[in-house]
Design an enzyme around this catalytic site. Structure first.
Site, PDB file in Angstrom:
ATOM      1  N   TRP A   1       2.396   1.585  -3.366  1.00  0.00           N
ATOM      2  CA  TRP A   1       1.407   2.061  -4.337  1.00  0.00           C
ATOM      3  C   TRP A   1       1.335   3.586  -4.319  1.00  0.00           C
ATOM      4  CZ3 TRP A   1      -2.924   5.100  -3.723  1.00  0.00           C
ATOM      5  CH2 TRP A   1      -3.773   5.201  -4.825  1.00  0.00           C
ATOM      6  N   HIS A   2       1.482   4.185  -3.134  1.00  0.00           N
ATOM      7  CA  HIS A   2       1.373   5.634  -3.028  1.00  0.00           C
ATOM      8  C   HIS A   2       2.534   6.359  -3.702  1.00  0.00           C
ATOM      9  CE1 HIS A   2      -1.791   4.972   0.020  1.00  0.00           C
ATOM     10  NE2 HIS A   2      -2.151   6.204  -0.259  1.00  0.00           N
ATOM     11  N   GLY A   3       3.661   5.698  -3.878  1.00  0.00           N
ATOM     12  CA  GLY A   3       4.767   6.375  -4.535  1.00  0.00           C
ATOM     13  C   GLY A   3       6.006   5.502  -4.595  1.00  0.00           C
TER      14      GLY A   3
ATOM     15  N   ASP B   1       0.839  -1.202   0.000  1.00  0.00           N
ATOM     16  CA  ASP B   1       0.000   0.000   0.000  1.00  0.00           C
ATOM     17  C   ASP B   1       0.873   1.251   0.000  1.00  0.00           C
ATOM     18  OD1 ASP B   1      -1.427   2.139   2.093  1.00  0.00           O
ATOM     19  OD2 ASP B   1      -2.774   1.344   0.574  1.00  0.00           O
TER      20      ASP B   1
ATOM     21  N   PHE C   1      -0.263  10.053  -7.411  1.00  0.00           N
ATOM     22  CA  PHE C   1      -0.220   8.609  -7.229  1.00  0.00           C
ATOM     23  C   PHE C   1      -0.830   7.884  -8.418  1.00  0.00           C
ATOM     24  CE2 PHE C   1      -0.927  10.209  -2.713  1.00  0.00           C
ATOM     25  CZ  PHE C   1       0.414  10.421  -2.528  1.00  0.00           C
TER      26      PHE C   1
END
Length: 529
Positions: A340-342, A337, A529
């Site tokens: 996924w954000h960066g 997670d 994102f």
């Protein structure tokens, strides 16, 4: 094109909305869908026209693979198409979002200088790629032939209110809505939609962008000027960023819901007062709900089942089985997670902090002990606040300085501006504070810490959110895909939204105030994102 821009508000939206209803009433459903798909592609291409080709490739490729999966004559062939589709999507996403991250880390390890020049992250690629992947997964698992064609599939993927930053929608909750006639409740759709959009615009422009000034003052000074923030300065900047990202994402979510509602479409509710959460589990059931749902269904649950079988095979005591079956899936899920954000170690650290917090939360629930809700809320708010630091900055030395400031290790001195305010009222206290003062924190940022942050916190804790305020009129879908709870009309109180001239005037005033405050157009935080 940004929701909070003059071109979108006064040109794109009115033309798209008018054209959609006129075409729908005169030519029917499919031409109206075609118009909306074309408008969505223009909306996406306004930022970079070349990436429209990438979006069209993603739509066409995944639609074709979905049809091959459903129509395969054997399980083996169906599985091959499924794996091919998933790997292709992940390869495209990985190239644009993560290629240089891995190359940079490889360079650090072996001393090489590999780098892919010219890679620009396409807007919304994580969102529409994940949406496509869920389609392929469901097609493989359910094996049901869809009666929706390429046009409906295209609209499902590129519908502009949710294209750039979500919510990540599911085809089962969206496709049936496309069959409904939006003209049946045109004025109601516009009234509710414009109200939601105005509320979201105000959150973004009047609150999030304002709090972002204090946040930037702390993080930028610490990163670029090797500044050592003191206690009040550190807390002022971190809390300001917390409220900035809160109202930025809340504002975007409201605007997306409102825009879709204008077209007679209800998107899933994606934000539900997460700062009211009394635990980390509850926090993630309220923050970015569609992403949490996707991760729970497609990542955490499959991992947990596999680790659970593995723990049973290994044997051992209850603690060992818990450690394997619960702890490892939670940590892996939140590392993914965060990633996924960066593409950065700071985002991995952000995911790690939340993963560890979730593990402790789950362990506490397993112990069947309880603490007062207010205590759980304080712990949750503190964990979330401390985790904002790596979310905001990729500079680990700056992170260390900010964490030291939050803990008071850089000193507990006072802003010189505060000394100037106190000295005329209480001279002795002012003189004492003056001996322990610094001149870096402006009066504006001090007001943010001492006035705005407490007021905003009280507001998010005790006032109904926009979805609750419009609850009787179902502004969005619940996380299960069904309309949010309907309050009977006779139970609607004065503080609920309802069609009324005074309320319309209030919404108009809020909208005008927000538009007049558009002195600088800023991107939404989740656009990166």
């Amino acid at each position: 094109m940004l929701f909070n821009s003059f071109g979108f508000i006064f040109l794109f939206l009115p033309l798209t909305l008018t054209g959609y209803y006129v075409i729908y009433n005169r030519l029917g459903t499919r031409p109206a869908f075609g118009w909306l798909v074309a408008a969505s592609l223009i909306f996406y291409g306004y930022w970079n026209p070349l990436f429209v080709l990438l979006l069209l490739f993603s739509i066409g490729f995944n639609y074709g693979v979905e049809q091959r999966i459903i129509g395969a004559i054997s399980h083996q062939l169906r599985y091959r198409w499924y794996v091919f589709g998933i790997l292709t999507n992940l390869t495209v996403l990985g190239y644009f979002k993560y290629a240089n991250f891995f190359l940079d880390n490889l360079n650090s390890l072996i001393g090489s200088q590999f780098h892919l020049a010219g890679i620009v992250l396409p807007l919304g690629i994580s969102f529409f790629t994940f949406q496509q992947i869920t389609l392929l997964v469901d097609a493989f698992v359910e094996r049901k032939k869809s009666h929706y064609g390429l046009l409906s599939h295209s609209l499902f993927i590129c519908f502009f209110p949710q294209l750039i930053a979500g919510p990540i929608v599911h085809h089962k909750e969206m496709m049936p809505q496309f069959d409904k006639n939006p003209s049946d409740q045109l004025w109601f759709n516009l009234a509710v939609g414009v109200s939601l959009f105005s509320i979201g615009l105000a959150k973004k422009v009047l609150i999030a962008d304002t709090m972002g000034l204090s946040a930037s003052n702390l993080f930028d000074n610490t990163s670029f000027a090797l500044h050592e923030p003191h206690l009040l300065e550190a807390w002022g900047g971190v809390l300001s960023f917390g409220f900035q990202v809160y109202f930025d994402f809340s504002g975007y979510s409201d605007m997306a819901l409102g825009l879709a509602f204008m077209f007679g479409i209800r998107l899933p509710i994606n934000f539900a007062s997460p700062f009211k959460a009394g635990s980390m589990i509850e926090f993630w059931s309220r923050w970015h709900i569609s992403l949490s749902r996707l991760i729970l269904d497609y990542v955490y649950t499959p991992l947990a089942l596999r680790f659970m079988r593995f723990s049973v095979q290994l044997g051992g005591g209850r603690f060992k089985r818990y450690l394997i079956a619960i702890t490892l899936p939670s940590l892996l899920t939140f590392l993914l997670d965060g990633f996924w954000h960066g593409a950065g170690w700071n985002f991995i650290l952000f995911g790690f902090l939340h993963g560890v917090a979730l593990i402790f939360n789950q362990a506490w629930r397993q112990s069947r002990r309880s603490i007062p809700y207010w205590m759980g809320w304080i712990l949750t708010f503190m964990v979330v606040t401390f985790a904002w630091v790596p979310f905001r900055t990729a500079d680990f030395s700056a992170m260390g300085e900010i964490y030291q400031g939050l803990l008071g290790l850089n000193g507990m001195t006072f802003p010189h501006t505060l000394v100037v305010w106190v000295e005329p009222v209480w001279p002795d206290l002012g003189v004492w504070m003056g001996r322990h003062s610094w001149a870096d924190m402006s009066g504006e940022h001090l007001i943010h810490l001492l006035v705005f942050c407490p007021l905003l916190l009280l507001g998010v804790l005790f006032l109904p959110n926009s979805n609750q305020w419009l609850g009787p009129y179902n502004p969005g879908l619940s996380s299960k895909g069904y309309p949010a709870t309907v309050v009977p009309r006779q139970a609607v109180h004065d503080w609920h939204w309802r069609p009324h001239p005074a309320l319309a005037l209030g919404m108009a005033a809020l909208f005008v105030w927000s538009v007049l405050s558009l002195n600088r157009v800023t991107e939404f935080i989740y656009f990166q994102f």
